[in-house]
Design a protein around this motif. Structure first.
Motif, short mmCIF file in Angstrom:
data_model
loop_
_atom_site.label_atom_id
_atom_site.label_comp_id
_atom_site.label_asym_id
_atom_site.label_seq_id
_atom_site.Cartn_x
_atom_site.Cartn_y
_atom_site.Cartn_z
N PHE A 86 9.14 21.96 0.26
CA PHE A 86 9.82 20.88 0.98
C PHE A 86 9.39 19.55 0.37
CE2 PHE A 86 9.74 17.68 4.46
CZ PHE A 86 11.11 17.51 4.53
N PHE A 87 10.34 18.82 -0.20
CA PHE A 87 10.12 17.50 -0.76
C PHE A 87 10.74 16.48 0.18
CE2 PHE A 87 10.42 20.45 -4.30
CZ PHE A 87 9.38 20.08 -5.13
N ASN A 88 10.11 15.30 0.27
CA ASN A 88 10.74 14.21 1.02
C ASN A 88 10.36 12.89 0.38
OD1 ASN A 88 8.04 13.97 2.02
ND2 ASN A 88 8.80 13.03 3.87
N GLY A 89 11.07 11.84 0.79
CA GLY A 89 10.78 10.52 0.27
C GLY A 89 11.62 9.46 0.94
N VAL A 90 11.36 8.22 0.57
CA VAL A 90 12.12 7.07 1.05
C VAL A 90 12.34 6.12 -0.12
CG1 VAL A 90 11.10 7.24 3.37
CG2 VAL A 90 10.13 5.65 1.73
N ALA A 91 13.29 5.24 0.04
CA ALA A 91 13.56 4.23 -0.99
C ALA A 91 14.09 2.97 -0.35
CB ALA A 91 14.56 4.76 -2.01
N GLY A 92 13.74 1.84 -0.94
CA GLY A 92 14.32 0.57 -0.54
C GLY A 92 13.55 -0.20 0.51
N ASN A 93 12.28 0.07 0.70
CA ASN A 93 11.51 -0.68 1.71
C ASN A 93 10.32 -1.38 1.08
OD1 ASN A 93 10.23 1.88 1.27
ND2 ASN A 93 9.08 1.60 3.14
N LYS A 94 9.71 -2.26 1.85
CA LYS A 94 8.49 -2.97 1.45
C LYS A 94 7.37 -2.56 2.40
CE LYS A 94 10.25 -5.99 -1.57
NZ LYS A 94 9.71 -6.65 -2.70
N ILE A 95 6.14 -2.56 1.88
CA ILE A 95 4.96 -2.24 2.68
C ILE A 95 3.95 -3.36 2.51
CG2 ILE A 95 3.07 -0.62 3.04
CD1 ILE A 95 4.76 1.55 1.83
N LEU A 96 3.34 -3.77 3.62
CA LEU A 96 2.26 -4.75 3.56
C LEU A 96 0.98 -4.00 3.21
CD1 LEU A 96 1.24 -7.66 4.12
CD2 LEU A 96 0.69 -6.86 6.41
N ASN A 97 0.38 -4.33 2.08
CA ASN A 97 -0.85 -3.66 1.66
C ASN A 97 -2.04 -4.51 2.09
OD1 ASN A 97 -2.95 -2.34 0.44
ND2 ASN A 97 -1.96 -2.15 -1.54
N GLY A 98 -2.55 -4.25 3.28
CA GLY A 98 -3.69 -4.98 3.81
C GLY A 98 -4.97 -4.72 3.06
N ASN A 99 -5.03 -3.66 2.25
CA ASN A 99 -6.23 -3.37 1.47
C ASN A 99 -6.51 -4.43 0.42
OD1 ASN A 99 -6.62 -0.88 2.78
ND2 ASN A 99 -5.09 0.05 1.46
N ILE A 100 -5.48 -5.15 0.01
CA ILE A 100 -5.66 -6.18 -1.01
C ILE A 100 -6.58 -7.29 -0.50
CG2 ILE A 100 -4.46 -7.93 -2.39
CD1 ILE A 100 -2.09 -6.04 -2.56
N TYR A 101 -6.61 -7.50 0.83
CA TYR A 101 -7.48 -8.54 1.38
C TYR A 101 -8.94 -8.32 0.99
CZ TYR A 101 -3.78 -9.97 4.67
OH TYR A 101 -2.62 -10.41 5.24
N THR A 102 -9.36 -7.07 0.91
CA THR A 102 -10.79 -6.80 0.70
C THR A 102 -11.10 -6.04 -0.57
OG1 THR A 102 -10.59 -4.79 2.01
CG2 THR A 102 -11.27 -6.77 3.18
N ASP A 103 -10.13 -5.39 -1.18
CA ASP A 103 -10.43 -4.50 -2.30
C ASP A 103 -10.20 -5.12 -3.68
OD1 ASP A 103 -11.07 -2.62 -0.49
OD2 ASP A 103 -9.24 -1.46 -0.70
N THR A 104 -10.09 -6.41 -3.77
CA THR A 104 -9.82 -7.02 -5.07
C THR A 104 -10.61 -8.32 -5.20
OG1 THR A 104 -8.09 -7.76 -6.56
CG2 THR A 104 -7.81 -8.32 -4.25
#
Length: 178
Positions: A86-104
């Motif tokens: 079973f494969f699944n996925g999505v396309a065409g959205n944006k995600i807020l990557n909160g990890n960038i606040y602390t991991d860079t």
């Protein structure tokens, strides 16, 4: 005028590399080297740039809801073996990557955030598209003459696995967000 839960914020044009560059920008937020450069989009009357970075410079940045979601279920049988994928996925959205606040190490990360680097901006948004092998199951059905000897009408042994691989450009932990 945008979908519910859309991202609204500032456009980032880069990062100030030196204090001299930050000072020369005449940014009203008093940035320093390592702070984000926010784009001056509009003044209070909606006209062009006014030399200030304020709430008037925010814009629609993207939608967290995918344009479409998809899935593919494949089942195959050969003699007593069976395989289900079973494969699944999505396309065409944006995600807020909160990890960038602390991991860079860019932009400058401080406790007080005097350069307003943590305000909502496109710097923290990433494509949310992904394709994943969500479930796999491999099974073997014991021949009926052997299963009947064990007083069973049918015996099947199987192994299954979940989330075997994910293909995505998202750099956070998990692209499937609720």
């Amino acid at each position: 005028g945008q979908p519910v839960s859309s991202f609204f914020g500032y456009v980032v044009e880069g990062i100030y590399q030196t204090d001299a560059e930050a000072l020369a920008a005449n940014d009203n937020n008093n940035p320093q080297a390592g702070d984000l450069k926010f784009k001056d989009i509009a003044g209070p009357d909606g006209s062009g740039p006014d030399g200030l970075i304020d709430e008037n410079d925010q814009k629609f940045l993207g939608n967290p809801a995918p344009n479409f979601e998809y899935g593919l279920n494949i089942t195959a049988t050969y003699k007593n073996l069976d395989l289900s994928l079973f494969f699944n996925g999505v396309a065409g959205n944006k995600i807020l990557n909160g990890n960038i606040y602390t991991d860079t190490n860019i932009p400058r990360n401080t406790q007080t955030d005097p350069g307003f680097n943590r305000r909502p901006s496109d710097f923290y948004l990433e494509k949310g598209d992904y394709f994943r092998l969500k479930n796999m199951q491999l099974g073997y059905t014991i021949p009926s003459d052997l299963s009947e000897k064990m007083q069973m009408s049918k015996l099947r042994i199987y192994a299954s696995a979940t989330n075997l691989f994910t293909i995505t450009e998202y750099t956070g932990y998990y692209p499937e967000v609720g």
